[in-house]
Scaffold this active site. Structure first.
Site, PDB file in Angstrom:
ATOM      1  N   ARG A   1      12.003  -6.347   5.335  1.00 21.91           N
ATOM      2  CA  ARG A   1      11.991  -4.959   5.820  1.00 21.91           C
ATOM      3  C   ARG A   1      12.497  -4.889   7.256  1.00 21.91           C
ATOM      4  O   ARG A   1      13.139  -3.913   7.656  1.00 21.91           O
ATOM      5  CB  ARG A   1      10.585  -4.373   5.719  1.00 21.91           C
ATOM      6  CG  ARG A   1      10.554  -2.898   6.114  1.00 21.91           C
ATOM      7  CD  ARG A   1       9.220  -2.238   5.836  1.00 21.91           C
ATOM      8  NE  ARG A   1       8.177  -2.781   6.685  1.00 21.91           N
ATOM      9  CZ  ARG A   1       6.886  -2.503   6.544  1.00 21.91           C
ATOM     10  NH1 ARG A   1       6.490  -1.711   5.575  1.00 21.91           N
ATOM     11  NH2 ARG A   1       5.995  -3.025   7.356  1.00 21.91           N
TER      12      ARG A   1
ATOM     13  N   ARG B   1      11.492  -1.955  11.749  1.00 27.08           N
ATOM     14  CA  ARG B   1      10.207  -1.466  12.272  1.00 27.08           C
ATOM     15  C   ARG B   1       9.757  -2.350  13.427  1.00 27.08           C
ATOM     16  O   ARG B   1       9.819  -3.583  13.321  1.00 27.08           O
ATOM     17  CB  ARG B   1       9.163  -1.484  11.150  1.00 27.08           C
ATOM     18  CG  ARG B   1       8.413  -0.171  11.030  1.00 27.08           C
ATOM     19  CD  ARG B   1       7.532  -0.151   9.814  1.00 27.08           C
ATOM     20  NE  ARG B   1       6.218  -0.688  10.086  1.00 27.08           N
ATOM     21  CZ  ARG B   1       5.180  -0.560   9.269  1.00 27.08           C
ATOM     22  NH1 ARG B   1       5.316   0.100   8.146  1.00 27.08           N
ATOM     23  NH2 ARG B   1       4.009  -1.079   9.581  1.00 27.08           N
TER      24      ARG B   1
ATOM     25  N   LYS C   1       0.830  -1.217   0.000  1.00 24.16           N
ATOM     26  CA  LYS C   1       0.000   0.000   0.000  1.00 24.16           C
ATOM     27  C   LYS C   1       0.866   1.269   0.000  1.00 24.16           C
ATOM     28  O   LYS C   1       0.670   2.148  -0.821  1.00 24.16           O
ATOM     29  CB  LYS C   1      -0.930   0.031   1.232  1.00 24.16           C
ATOM     30  CG  LYS C   1      -1.880  -1.145   1.342  1.00 24.16           C
ATOM     31  CD  LYS C   1      -2.802  -0.991   2.534  1.00 24.16           C
ATOM     32  CE  LYS C   1      -2.113  -1.018   3.885  1.00 24.16           C
ATOM     33  NZ  LYS C   1      -1.457  -2.309   4.198  1.00 24.16           N
TER      34      LYS C   1
ATOM     35  N   ARG D   1     -10.092   1.326   8.270  1.00 22.86           N
ATOM     36  CA  ARG D   1      -9.748  -0.082   8.548  1.00 22.86           C
ATOM     37  C   ARG D   1     -10.813  -0.806   9.331  1.00 22.86           C
ATOM     38  O   ARG D   1     -10.656  -2.002   9.613  1.00 22.86           O
ATOM     39  CB  ARG D   1      -8.467  -0.163   9.383  1.00 22.86           C
ATOM     40  CG  ARG D   1      -7.250   0.181   8.622  1.00 22.86           C
ATOM     41  CD  ARG D   1      -6.019  -0.204   9.380  1.00 22.86           C
ATOM     42  NE  ARG D   1      -4.932   0.544   8.828  1.00 22.86           N
ATOM     43  CZ  ARG D   1      -3.726   0.085   8.591  1.00 22.86           C
ATOM     44  NH1 ARG D   1      -3.417  -1.142   8.895  1.00 22.86           N
ATOM     45  NH2 ARG D   1      -2.808   0.850   8.075  1.00 22.86           N
TER      46      ARG D   1
ATOM     47  N   ARG E   1      -0.872  -8.916  13.029  1.00 22.91           N
ATOM     48  CA  ARG E   1      -1.393  -7.853  12.148  1.00 22.91           C
ATOM     49  C   ARG E   1      -2.250  -8.447  11.032  1.00 22.91           C
ATOM     50  O   ARG E   1      -3.270  -7.874  10.647  1.00 22.91           O
ATOM     51  CB  ARG E   1      -0.228  -7.045  11.558  1.00 22.91           C
ATOM     52  CG  ARG E   1       0.371  -6.067  12.568  1.00 22.91           C
ATOM     53  CD  ARG E   1       1.778  -5.657  12.197  1.00 22.91           C
ATOM     54  NE  ARG E   1       1.895  -4.962  10.937  1.00 22.91           N
ATOM     55  CZ  ARG E   1       3.011  -4.907  10.203  1.00 22.91           C
ATOM     56  NH1 ARG E   1       4.108  -5.516  10.628  1.00 22.91           N
ATOM     57  NH2 ARG E   1       3.034  -4.252   9.080  1.00 22.91           N
TER      58      ARG E   1
HETATM   59  P1  AP5 Z   1       4.625  -1.463   1.951  1.00 20.69           P
HETATM   60  O1  AP5 Z   1       4.458  -0.653   0.725  1.00 20.69           O
HETATM   61  O2  AP5 Z   1       5.084  -0.790   3.194  1.00 20.69           O
HETATM   62  O3  AP5 Z   1       3.275  -2.258   2.233  1.00 20.69           O
HETATM   63  P2  AP5 Z   1       2.063  -1.873   3.149  1.00 20.69           P
HETATM   64  O4  AP5 Z   1       0.884  -2.585   2.614  1.00 20.69           O
HETATM   65  O5  AP5 Z   1       1.972  -0.377   3.276  1.00 20.69           O
HETATM   66  O6  AP5 Z   1       2.572  -2.546   4.481  1.00 20.69           O
HETATM   67  P3  AP5 Z   1       2.671  -2.009   5.953  1.00 20.69           P
HETATM   68  O7  AP5 Z   1       3.356  -3.055   6.717  1.00 20.69           O
HETATM   69  O8  AP5 Z   1       3.244  -0.629   6.013  1.00 20.69           O
HETATM   70  O9  AP5 Z   1       1.129  -1.931   6.252  1.00 20.69           O
HETATM   71  P4  AP5 Z   1       0.373  -1.958   7.577  1.00 20.69           P
HETATM   72  O10 AP5 Z   1      -1.031  -1.806   7.159  1.00 20.69           O
HETATM   73  O11 AP5 Z   1       0.696  -3.087   8.481  1.00 20.69           O
HETATM   74  O12 AP5 Z   1       1.027  -0.714   8.340  1.00 20.69           O
HETATM   75  P5  AP5 Z   1       0.659   0.817   8.433  1.00 20.69           P
HETATM   76  O13 AP5 Z   1       1.919   1.543   8.376  1.00 20.69           O
HETATM   77  O14 AP5 Z   1      -0.429   1.201   7.521  1.00 20.69           O
HETATM   78  O15 AP5 Z   1       5.570  -2.687   1.586  1.00 20.69           O
HETATM   79  C1  AP5 Z   1       6.010  -3.594   2.564  1.00 20.69           C
HETATM   80  C2  AP5 Z   1       7.431  -4.029   2.186  1.00 20.69           C
HETATM   81  O16 AP5 Z   1       7.375  -4.722   0.938  1.00 20.69           O
HETATM   82  C3  AP5 Z   1       8.391  -2.856   1.982  1.00 20.69           C
HETATM   83  O17 AP5 Z   1       9.652  -3.213   2.444  1.00 20.69           O
HETATM   84  C4  AP5 Z   1       8.396  -2.654   0.469  1.00 20.69           C
HETATM   85  O18 AP5 Z   1       9.601  -2.112   0.010  1.00 20.69           O
HETATM   86  C5  AP5 Z   1       8.178  -4.071  -0.031  1.00 20.69           C
HETATM   87  N1  AP5 Z   1       7.423  -4.123  -1.307  1.00 20.69           N
HETATM   88  C6  AP5 Z   1       6.372  -3.356  -1.668  1.00 20.69           C
HETATM   89  N2  AP5 Z   1       5.928  -3.698  -2.871  1.00 20.69           N
HETATM   90  C7  AP5 Z   1       6.724  -4.727  -3.284  1.00 20.69           C
HETATM   91  C8  AP5 Z   1       6.753  -5.515  -4.479  1.00 20.69           C
HETATM   92  N3  AP5 Z   1       5.880  -5.334  -5.484  1.00 20.69           N
HETATM   93  N4  AP5 Z   1       7.688  -6.493  -4.555  1.00 20.69           N
HETATM   94  C9  AP5 Z   1       8.578  -6.706  -3.551  1.00 20.69           C
HETATM   95  N5  AP5 Z   1       8.596  -5.963  -2.400  1.00 20.69           N
HETATM   96  C10 AP5 Z   1       7.671  -4.999  -2.274  1.00 20.69           C
HETATM   97  O19 AP5 Z   1       0.063   0.849   9.916  1.00 20.69           O
HETATM   98  C11 AP5 Z   1       0.896   0.568  11.008  1.00 20.69           C
HETATM   99  C12 AP5 Z   1       0.084   0.557  12.289  1.00 20.69           C
HETATM  100  O20 AP5 Z   1      -0.483   1.858  12.503  1.00 20.69           O
HETATM  101  C13 AP5 Z   1      -1.109  -0.396  12.350  1.00 20.69           C
HETATM  102  O21 AP5 Z   1      -0.744  -1.713  12.700  1.00 20.69           O
HETATM  103  C14 AP5 Z   1      -1.956   0.276  13.421  1.00 20.69           C
HETATM  104  O22 AP5 Z   1      -1.431   0.043  14.710  1.00 20.69           O
HETATM  105  C15 AP5 Z   1      -1.765   1.746  13.093  1.00 20.69           C
HETATM  106  N6  AP5 Z   1      -2.780   2.203  12.129  1.00 20.69           N
HETATM  107  C16 AP5 Z   1      -2.573   2.626  10.854  1.00 20.69           C
HETATM  108  N7  AP5 Z   1      -3.731   2.979  10.291  1.00 20.69           N
HETATM  109  C17 AP5 Z   1      -4.700   2.778  11.214  1.00 20.69           C
HETATM  110  C18 AP5 Z   1      -6.115   2.933  11.214  1.00 20.69           C
HETATM  111  N8  AP5 Z   1      -6.776   3.378  10.138  1.00 20.69           N
HETATM  112  N9  AP5 Z   1      -6.786   2.625  12.344  1.00 20.69           N
HETATM  113  C19 AP5 Z   1      -6.142   2.175  13.462  1.00 20.69           C
HETATM  114  N10 AP5 Z   1      -4.800   1.978  13.516  1.00 20.69           N
HETATM  115  C20 AP5 Z   1      -4.101   2.285  12.396  1.00 20.69           C
END
Ligand code: AP5
Length: 193
Positions: free
Chosen positions: A127, A133, A13, A88, A144
């Site tokens: 990562r 992280r 994402k 979410r 998660r």
């Molecule tokens: P990345 O692009 O970071 O993927 P992502 O889907 O954004 O993964 P995240 O782990 O960041 O998502 P998440 O939903 O757990 O965390 P968020 O930060 O939103 O890619 C992941 C890895 O893969 C990277 O190393 C990238 O380089 C690699 N990659 C990407 N595309 C690739 C490809 N095509 N091929 C190979 N490699 C690739 O949220 C974190 C925390 O914040 C949550 O757990 C929660 O506690 C809180 N939070 C956030 N939003 C909310 C909400 N709306 N409500 C409540 N809590 C929330």
């Protein structure tokens, strides 16, 4: 253009959001990034959010909704935005609906990235090595994914029923996935070719 990018942790994402938003000329708004910025600056919001993030739990809606409300009211988001990681929960969908109604706006498209479970774990463990992280440990990654399945996956039905949902294969190279997203958006009429 008002877009939502959904998908399980590690689906890509954040990676895709920056590229897509850049091409569409709208801000990419990532609740995870906003929380992490607050954590690193040790703001009161960051201190509160960290407890949940480190455990792989969602930060309470009372904190998250207000943060998004303020962000989408900023000038650069008036004509559109790409939401990465919000909403979410069903309650967050309702809250976002209310925010958009106040702005006489609506969501044009919801893109869901789909990626195999094995690939997700590989991406996040990789990562963990490079970025360290706090929520990229094996146990928290698994938790998660469970939280996503329980609380966020049901949103797919909600947006499908509204006719704005499009699923995109998130496997393969980053550029291939981006191209698929734009093909999907063009097919739905949400983005010009
Ligand atoms: P990345 O692009 O970071 O993927 P992502 O889907 O954004 O993964 P995240 O782990 O960041 O998502 P998440 O939903 O757990 O965390 P968020 O930060 O939103 O890619 C992941 C890895 O893969 C990277 O190393 C990238 O380089 C690699 N990659 C990407 N595309 C690739 C490809 N095509 N091929 C190979 N490699 C690739 O949220 C974190 C925390 O914040 C949550 O757990 C929660 O506690 C809180 N939070 C956030 N939003 C909310 C909400 N709306 N409500 C409540 N809590 C929330």
């Amino acid at each position: 253009m008002r877009l939502i990018l959904m998908g399980p942790p590690g689906a890509g994402k954040g990676t895709q959001a920056k590229v897509i938003a850049g091409r569409l000329g709208v801000p990419a708004i990532s609740t995870g990034d906003i929380f992490r910025a607050n954590v690193s600056q040790q703001t009161p919001l960051g201190v509160e959010a960290k407890r949940y993030m480190d455990a792989g739990e969602y930060v309470p809606d009372t904190i998250t909704n207000g943060m998004v409300r303020d962000r989408i009211a900023e000038d650069d988001a008036r004509q559109g935005f790409l939401l990465d990681g919000y909403p979410r929960t069903v309650a967050q969908v309702e809250e976002l609906d209310a925010m958009l109604t106040e702005q006489s706006a609506s969501i044009d498209a919801v893109v869901v990235l789909t990626v195999d479970q094995d690939e997700i774990v590989q991406r996040l463990l990789k990562r963990a090595e490079t970025e360290g992280r706090a929520d990229d440990t094996e146990d928290v990654i698994r938790h998660r994914q469970d939280v996503y399945t329980e609380q966020t996956a049901p949103l797919i039905e909600v947006y499908a029923a509204r006719g704005v949902l499009t699923e995109v294969d998130g496997m393969g190279a980053v550029e291939e996935v981006t191209a698929r997203v734009f093909t999907a958006l063009e097919a739905t009429g949400a983005a010009a070719g």
